[in-house]
Scaffold this motif. Structure first.
Motif, short mmCIF file in Angstrom:
data_model
loop_
_atom_site.label_atom_id
_atom_site.label_comp_id
_atom_site.label_asym_id
_atom_site.label_seq_id
_atom_site.Cartn_x
_atom_site.Cartn_y
_atom_site.Cartn_z
N ASP A 48 54.49 64.50 33.43
CA ASP A 48 54.87 65.85 33.05
C ASP A 48 55.84 66.27 34.18
O ASP A 48 55.83 65.67 35.39
CB ASP A 48 53.42 66.66 32.90
CG ASP A 48 52.65 66.34 31.75
OD1 ASP A 48 53.27 66.15 30.73
OD2 ASP A 48 51.56 66.61 32.09
N CYS A 49 56.47 67.51 33.97
CA CYS A 49 57.07 68.01 35.18
C CYS A 49 57.57 69.46 34.97
O CYS A 49 57.63 69.73 33.59
CB CYS A 49 58.31 67.21 35.73
SG CYS A 49 59.79 67.19 34.42
N TYR A 50 57.76 70.24 35.90
CA TYR A 50 58.15 71.42 35.73
C TYR A 50 59.71 71.17 35.80
O TYR A 50 60.20 70.53 36.10
CB TYR A 50 57.64 72.50 36.89
CG TYR A 50 56.10 72.45 37.13
CD1 TYR A 50 55.44 73.44 36.38
CD2 TYR A 50 55.56 71.57 38.02
CE1 TYR A 50 54.22 73.60 36.13
CE2 TYR A 50 53.99 71.70 38.02
CZ TYR A 50 53.53 72.71 37.08
OH TYR A 50 51.98 72.72 37.10
N PRO A 82 56.70 66.97 39.54
CA PRO A 82 55.77 66.30 38.74
C PRO A 82 54.31 66.89 38.35
O PRO A 82 53.75 66.49 37.45
CB PRO A 82 55.75 64.94 38.92
CG PRO A 82 55.92 64.84 40.22
CD PRO A 82 56.71 66.10 40.82
N LYS A 126 53.83 59.44 40.37
CA LYS A 126 53.28 60.14 39.30
C LYS A 126 53.32 59.19 38.00
O LYS A 126 53.86 59.58 37.05
CB LYS A 126 53.48 61.32 39.09
CG LYS A 126 52.81 62.29 38.15
CD LYS A 126 51.64 62.57 38.52
CE LYS A 126 50.42 63.25 37.81
NZ LYS A 126 50.41 64.63 37.17
N LYS A 152 51.54 57.10 28.57
CA LYS A 152 51.76 58.55 28.67
C LYS A 152 52.79 58.73 29.82
O LYS A 152 52.82 58.35 30.87
CB LYS A 152 50.70 59.17 28.83
CG LYS A 152 50.64 60.73 28.66
CD LYS A 152 49.29 61.32 28.96
CE LYS A 152 49.55 62.82 28.72
NZ LYS A 152 50.51 63.63 29.02
N PRO A 197 57.37 65.08 26.59
CA PRO A 197 55.77 64.82 26.44
C PRO A 197 55.72 63.60 25.46
O PRO A 197 56.43 63.28 24.73
CB PRO A 197 55.33 66.09 25.83
CG PRO A 197 56.59 66.48 25.05
CD PRO A 197 57.72 66.09 25.80
N THR A 198 54.58 63.00 25.75
CA THR A 198 54.14 61.71 24.93
C THR A 198 53.17 62.33 24.03
O THR A 198 51.97 62.74 24.39
CB THR A 198 53.52 60.55 25.99
OG1 THR A 198 54.44 60.56 26.80
CG2 THR A 198 53.52 59.43 25.13
N CYS A 229 60.66 67.08 31.39
CA CYS A 229 60.20 66.02 30.94
C CYS A 229 59.77 65.72 29.55
O CYS A 229 59.28 66.93 28.97
CB CYS A 229 58.81 65.68 31.89
SG CYS A 229 59.33 65.31 33.68
#
Length: 183
Positions: free
Chosen positions: A101-103, A169, A59, A98, A137-138, A135
């Motif tokens: 993302d992830c949980y 992710p 990812k 960018k 964030p951008t 994660c």
């Protein structure tokens, strides 16, 4: 009666069509239902484990290496009785502008499947941008930078390693990152 054919022979073409199309219809309907119930191929089903390098590319980022340690000095922390603190760090290096993302990463006991979430706040530790639990964030106009997830897990004393650290992710074609650890 040379011109009379039996029912099976008269309908052979239709029977072959049914034999081929009926299973294809069932498979197609099941796939369609799965695809819409779980977008992007579904829930995280297939773990991707690190190779010799100790890292996983998934990812748009390189995940790992991972470090884990049982933390014995819990002075000043709000630790429950009969529990052990396991500290885990995971390097995350984004490949794109960018970041991924992830949980929330989970710690999973391999032998039983029991799982735990990171508990920084519950231990009385302040949240820190230098030590994120999830994660990063951008934001608009920013470029993703490498960072390290810092994950404190409180597990019962009867929990026995080895463990897995699972990081989903999200929208990664049903794949998730799985690091084996044995602190």
């Amino acid at each position: 009666m040379a011109g009379t054919r039996g029912w099976w022979r008269r309908n052979a073409l239709a029977l072959v069509a049914v034999a081929v199309l009926l299973p294809a219809t069932v498979v197609g309907a099941a796939w369609w239902g799965w695809k819409h119930a779980y977008p992007d191929s579904g829930m995280p089903l297939w773990p991707v484990t690190p190779g010799v390098s100790g890292t996983v590319d998934l990812k748009g980022a390189t995940w790992g290496p991972v470090k884990a340690k049982v933390i014995t000095d819990t002075t000043g922390l709000d630790m429950p009785a009969g529990a052990t603190l396991i500290g885990v760090t995971v390097e995350v290096t984004p490949h794109e502008d960018k970041g991924p993302d992830c949980y929330a990463p989970e710690l999973v006991e391999q032998s039983t499947g029991r799982s735990w979430q990171s508990v920084r706040g519950e231990l009385g530790l302040s949240w820190s941008t230098d030590e994120p639990e999830g994660c990063v964030p951008t934001l608009e106009g920013e470029k993703a930078e490498p960072y390290q997830l810092v994950l404190p897990y409180v597990v019962p004393e009867d929990a026995e390693g080895p463990f897995w650290v699972d990081i989903d992710p999200g929208q990664a074609e049903s794949k998730f990152v799985r690091f084996p650890i044995d602190p």
